[in-house]
Design a protein around this motif. Structure first.
Motif, mmCIF file in Angstrom:
data_model
loop_
_atom_site.group_PDB
_atom_site.id
_atom_site.type_symbol
_atom_site.label_atom_id
_atom_site.label_comp_id
_atom_site.label_asym_id
_atom_site.label_seq_id
_atom_site.Cartn_x
_atom_site.Cartn_y
_atom_site.Cartn_z
ATOM 1 N N UNK A 38 46.096 37.556 140.197
ATOM 2 C CA UNK A 38 46.188 37.698 141.650
ATOM 3 C C UNK A 38 45.668 39.041 142.163
ATOM 4 N N UNK A 39 45.200 39.895 141.265
ATOM 5 C CA UNK A 39 44.616 41.166 141.682
ATOM 6 C C UNK A 39 45.630 42.231 142.058
ATOM 7 N N UNK A 40 46.861 42.085 141.565
ATOM 8 C CA UNK A 40 47.891 43.071 141.873
ATOM 9 C C UNK A 40 47.979 44.165 140.813
ATOM 10 N N UNK A 41 47.216 44.056 139.741
ATOM 11 C CA UNK A 41 47.298 45.011 138.637
ATOM 12 C C UNK A 41 46.087 45.909 138.512
ATOM 13 N N UNK A 42 45.113 45.742 139.312
ATOM 14 C CA UNK A 42 43.919 46.569 139.173
ATOM 15 C C UNK A 42 42.966 45.990 138.144
ATOM 16 N N UNK A 43 41.980 46.754 137.820
ATOM 17 C CA UNK A 43 40.913 46.329 136.933
ATOM 18 C C UNK A 43 41.439 46.181 135.505
ATOM 19 N N UNK A 44 41.206 45.024 134.872
ATOM 20 C CA UNK A 44 41.672 44.850 133.495
ATOM 21 C C UNK A 44 40.861 45.719 132.533
ATOM 22 N N UNK A 45 41.493 46.153 131.473
ATOM 23 C CA UNK A 45 40.803 46.994 130.485
ATOM 24 C C UNK A 45 39.824 46.149 129.669
ATOM 25 N N UNK A 46 38.856 46.819 129.072
ATOM 26 C CA UNK A 46 37.902 46.126 128.187
ATOM 27 C C UNK A 46 38.642 45.462 127.030
ATOM 28 N N UNK A 47 39.653 46.129 126.536
ATOM 29 C CA UNK A 47 40.432 45.576 125.418
ATOM 30 C C UNK A 47 41.109 44.273 125.828
ATOM 31 N N UNK A 48 41.692 44.256 127.022
ATOM 32 C CA UNK A 48 42.346 43.049 127.502
ATOM 33 C C UNK A 48 41.328 41.918 127.663
ATOM 34 N N UNK A 49 40.173 42.222 128.233
ATOM 35 C CA UNK A 49 39.132 41.207 128.411
ATOM 36 C C UNK A 49 38.695 40.664 127.055
ATOM 37 N N UNK A 50 38.564 41.547 126.077
ATOM 38 C CA UNK A 50 38.190 41.120 124.731
ATOM 39 C C UNK A 50 39.251 40.183 124.148
ATOM 40 N N UNK A 51 40.516 40.526 124.328
ATOM 41 C CA UNK A 51 41.606 39.663 123.835
ATOM 42 C C UNK A 51 41.584 38.306 124.518
ATOM 43 N N UNK A 52 41.298 38.287 125.829
ATOM 44 C CA UNK A 52 41.186 37.018 126.564
ATOM 45 C C UNK A 52 40.061 36.176 125.976
ATOM 46 N N UNK A 53 38.912 36.807 125.742
ATOM 47 C CA UNK A 53 37.773 36.081 125.173
ATOM 48 C C UNK A 53 38.103 35.516 123.795
ATOM 49 N N UNK A 54 38.799 36.287 122.983
ATOM 50 C CA UNK A 54 39.204 35.789 121.665
ATOM 51 C C UNK A 54 40.170 34.619 121.808
#
Length: 127
Positions: A38-54
């Motif tokens: 919902x955009x309440x946490x700010x920009x996600x970290x690269x690490x988080x994006x990588x975990x999502x992709x995995x």
């Protein structure tokens, strides 16, 4: 909602993954994942994006798209116009003041102008 959050939610819906299940798979709370979407946490970290992709088994171009959306998902963006022309500062302030009144069609039109001006380097398809 941010471009990253919108895309993440879209992928979850397409794959019939609940927020709770995905949060558990990423080892984060449901509240945290919801706030990212919902955009309440700010920009996600690269690490988080990588975990999502995995977790979602997203590779190549789709992973790059998700990373780009994350970069463009800071809901509290600021524009530094120091050293730019007075018109640039005025424009940035006008945009900040009026952006909440623009609909998606108006934003797309503005993005198209910017995209054409900057040789297609902007991606307005991140809705």
């Amino acid at each position: 909602m941010t471009p990253f959050g919108h895309k993440l939610r879209e992928i979850r819906a397409e794959r019939n993954i609940t927020l709770k299940d995905m949060a558990k798979g990423l080892s984060v709370s449901s509240a945290y994942l919801s706030s990212i979407e919902h955009g309440h946490r700010g920009q996600p970290s690269r690490r988080f994006v990588h975990r999502v992709c995995q977790y979602l088994n997203i590779i190549w171009d789709d992973a790059e798209e998700l990373e780009e959306l994350a970069i463009r998902s800071d809901p509290k963006v600021s524009v530094n116009t120091a050293g730019l022309s007075p018109k640039a500062t005025y424009f940035a302030n006008c945009l900040a003041e009026k952006i909440s009144t623009l609909d998606d069609e108006q934003i797309e039109a503005m993005m198209k102008v910017m995209d054409e001006e900057f040789d297609g380097n902007l991606d307005s398809s991140s809705e």
